[in-house]
Design a protein around this motif. Structure first.
Motif, short mmCIF file in Angstrom:
data_model
loop_
_atom_site.label_atom_id
_atom_site.label_comp_id
_atom_site.label_asym_id
_atom_site.label_seq_id
_atom_site.Cartn_x
_atom_site.Cartn_y
_atom_site.Cartn_z
N ASP A 56 -20.75 14.17 44.38
CA ASP A 56 -21.97 14.20 43.56
C ASP A 56 -21.69 14.33 42.07
OD1 ASP A 56 -23.44 13.94 45.87
OD2 ASP A 56 -23.92 16.07 46.04
N GLY A 57 -20.41 14.36 41.70
CA GLY A 57 -20.03 14.43 40.30
C GLY A 57 -20.15 15.81 39.68
N ALA A 58 -20.27 16.84 40.51
CA ALA A 58 -20.44 18.20 39.99
C ALA A 58 -19.11 18.84 39.61
CB ALA A 58 -21.17 19.07 41.01
N VAL A 59 -18.02 18.38 40.20
CA VAL A 59 -16.71 18.96 39.92
C VAL A 59 -15.65 17.95 40.37
CG1 VAL A 59 -16.36 20.09 42.17
CG2 VAL A 59 -15.37 21.12 40.10
N ALA A 113 -20.23 28.84 42.27
CA ALA A 113 -20.25 28.71 40.81
C ALA A 113 -20.72 27.32 40.38
CB ALA A 113 -18.85 28.99 40.26
N VAL A 114 -20.30 26.30 41.10
CA VAL A 114 -20.63 24.93 40.71
C VAL A 114 -22.05 24.54 41.13
CG1 VAL A 114 -20.02 22.50 41.04
CG2 VAL A 114 -18.22 24.20 40.70
N SER A 115 -22.44 24.95 42.33
CA SER A 115 -23.75 24.54 42.86
C SER A 115 -24.89 25.42 42.38
CB SER A 115 -23.74 24.56 44.39
OG SER A 115 -23.70 25.89 44.89
N LEU A 156 -16.81 21.23 49.11
CA LEU A 156 -16.20 20.88 47.82
C LEU A 156 -16.06 19.37 47.67
CD1 LEU A 156 -13.46 23.53 46.94
CD2 LEU A 156 -15.60 23.03 45.77
N ALA A 157 -15.74 18.68 48.76
CA ALA A 157 -15.67 17.22 48.70
C ALA A 157 -17.04 16.64 48.35
CB ALA A 157 -15.17 16.66 50.02
N ARG A 158 -18.10 17.24 48.89
CA ARG A 158 -19.45 16.76 48.60
C ARG A 158 -19.82 17.03 47.12
NH1 ARG A 158 -24.35 15.35 51.11
NH2 ARG A 158 -25.80 14.91 49.39
#
Length: 426
Positions: free
Chosen positions: A121-124, A226-228, A115-117
Motif C-alpha cells: 500500500d506504499g506505507a513503508v 507505528a505505520v498503520s 508488513l508486506a501489505r
C-alpha cells in the motif's frame, strides 16, 4: 541454531519454542497427571476417501495421550476435511472443527503478511531500518549496539536481524530478568522488552546469519502499529482477515479462555510471570505472557481458519498482490537456500521443488506449553493445518512426527473429494 547450518527436524523443534526452563526462568516441576481412561470422539463430517487422515490423527493422539486435536485439509482450493478430535476422560469434552487453539508461531505468517501489505500500500518499504520507525533508546547505563541501526524490516521477517537466542537468550521469555533490570512490575508489556533489548548486543551482523528470533517479530508488530496508526490486532483483522471472511481468529489470553477455546495441558508447573508473587501455576496458564507473544505467537484460531488463511498465499488476491507474494517467497539476500534445501521467507519456511514438479512446499510449526501446531502448503495444490492442546515437553514420542505422517496420509488418498466444506464454516 547458528547460520543456516541446522537440519529441518532440529529447526522444527526449535521454531517457536523456548525450552521449558527458559520459559519460567528456572526449572519446571512436573504436574500431576490424571489416570482415568480416556475415550475417543470425533466431530465434523466423515469423509470415507480421507480415512487415512482420521486414522493418523487417532493413532498419533492416543499414543501421546493428547486430549484435544483438530485437522483441516484442502485440495485445489476446496476444503475437503474439517475434523475435531477428543481423547479425554471428561465425557463433556467435545472438540468441534471450529474450536479455537493457540497457534503459537504460526502467527508469524500473519505478522509478515501485515508488513508486506503495508509495503504493498506504499506505507513503508521493507528495506527501512527499524530504528527509523521505533524508539530504540536503551535503558539508563546501557549503550545500543551500533549495528542495531542497520536492522531492516526484511531482517526482522527473515530472522536475520542479528539476535540469536542459542548464543544469548529469548527476551520474550525472560520476564523476571527484564522486570528486575528495568525496575518494572510483571506482567510486562512489549515496550518493556524492546527498551531492555535496545541496550543488549547483537550476536551477528544484520543480514549475515539466519537465527530464529521471536523478538524480531515482536518488533515487527510494533512497526505495524507505528505505520498503520492502528493496534496490531485491529490492523490484521481489518486488512488481512476480513477480506478472507475470517472472523474467529483473535489474540489469545494468558488465563481466561475465549468462547470455544480448548483447555491446554502440560505435565509441568512453574512460577507465574503475570505478577510478582511467584505463585506456582500450570505451565500453559502464566509461566509465559500471551501479551508478549502477540505478533510472534499470540493468535488463536481453528484449523479451518488456518487453511483459509494459507489460501491467501496461493495466488494474488484481496490480501496480497503478486509483487507482495514475490516478497513473501524471496530468499534471504546474501544467504539463499540452506544446505538442507530450504530457507526462511517472510513468515514461512520454504522448500523449492524442482524434481517431479515445480513450485514450492511451505510450512511452519508452532510450540508453547500446552500448544503444538503445524500448517503445510504443498506444491500439488493441497494444504493442511493440525492443532493440539499439548506438546512433547518430555515425551519419548516426538510431536514433529505429525509432519511426515500427514504427508503419508495424503499419499494414501486415491480419489480426492469434489465437494467443498468452506460454506459450512465461512
Amino acid at each position: 541454531m547458528r547460520g543456516t547450518r541446522v537440519d529441518r527436524r532440529t529447526f522444527g523443534r526449535l521454531i517457536g519454542a523456548a525450552g521449558a526452563g527458559t520459559l519460567t526462568g528456572g526449572a519446571l516441576a512436573a504436574a500431576p497427571v490424571r489416570a482415568a481412561a480416556p475415550t475417543w470422539k470425533t466431530s465434523g463430517t466423515t469423509v470415507t476417501a480421507l480415512k487415512s487422515f482420521d486414522d493418523t490423527m487417532k493413532s498419533f493422539m492416543q499414543a501421546r495421550n493428547i486430549s484435544a486435536g483438530q485437522l483441516a485439509v484442502t485440495h485445489q482450493g476446496r476444503l475437503v476435511l474439517a475434523r475435531g478430535y477428543s481423547y479425554s476422560d471428561d465425557p463433556a469434552q467435545t472438540v468441534a472443527p471450529t474450536s479455537l487453539f493457540r497457534i503459537a508461531s504460526l502467527s508469524k505468517s500473519v505478522t509478515a503478511a501485515a508488513l508486506a501489505r503495508l509495503a504493498q500500500d506504499g506505507a513503508v518499504a521493507l528495506g527501512t531500518p527499524v530504528a527509523s520507525l521505533l524508539d530504540l533508546t536503551p535503558p539508563a547505563g546501557r549503550t545500543a549496539d551500533p549495528r542495531l541501526s542497520r536492522v531492516t524490516l526484511w531482517h526482522l521477517l527473515q530472522h536475520t536481524g542479528g539476535w540469536d537466542r542459542t548464543l544469548a537468550f529469548d527476551p520474550n521469555f525472560a520476564d523476571r530478568t527484564i522486570s528486575q533490570a528495568l525496575g518494572v512490575p510483571m506482567e510486562l508489556y512489549p515496550a518493556d522488552v524492546i527498551r531492555y533489548m535496545s541496550g543488549q548486543p547483537l550476536q551477528h551482523d544484520p543480514g549475515t546469519t539466519v537465527a530464529y528470533s521471536n523478538f524480531g517479530y515482536q518488533l515487527a508488530g510494533r512497526v505495524i502499529e507505528a505505520v498503520s496508526g492502528l493496534p496490531y490486532a485491529t490492523y490484521v483483522q481489518q486488512k488481512l482477515f476480513a477480506p478472507l471472511g475470517i472472523s474467529r481468529m483473535a489474540q489469545g489470553w494468558s488465563i481466561a479462555p475465549h468462547s470455544g477455546e480448548v483447555h491446554y495441558r502440560s505435565q509441568y508447573t512453574g512460577p507465574t510471570v503475570l505478577n510478582g508473587t511467584g505463585a506456582t501455576v500450570a505451565a500453559p496458564y502464566g509461566t509465559f505472557s500471551m501479551r508478549l507473544q502477540d505478533a510472534n505467537g499470540g493468535w488463536i484460531a481453528s484449523a479451518v481458519d488456518l487453511v483459509r488463511w494459507a489460501s491467501a498465499f496461493d495466488a494474488a488476491g484481496p490480501v496480497l498482490n503478486s509483487t507482495s507474494l514475490g516478497r513473501v517467497w524471496a530468499t534471504p539476500a546474501g544467504i539463499g537456500v540452506n544446505p538442507s534445501g530450504w530457507y526462511y521467507g517472510l513468515g514461512w519456511r520454504v522448500r523449492p521443488v524442482t524434481t517431479g514438479g515445480t513450485g514450492r512446499n511451505t510450512w511452519h510449526t508452532g510450540s508453547l506449553p500446552g500448544t503444538y501446531s503445524l500448517v503445510v502448503r504443498t506444491y500439488q495444490g493441497r494444504s493442511w493445518a493440525v492443532l493440539f492442546n499439548q506438546r512433547d515437553d518430555a515425551s519419548a514420542l516426538s510431536y514433529d512426527d505429525i509432519d511426515s505422517l500427514l504427508w503419508a496420509a495424503s499419499a494414501k488418498v486415491t480419489a480426492w473429494p469434489t465437494g467443498n466444506l468452506y460454506p459450512t464454516y465461512f
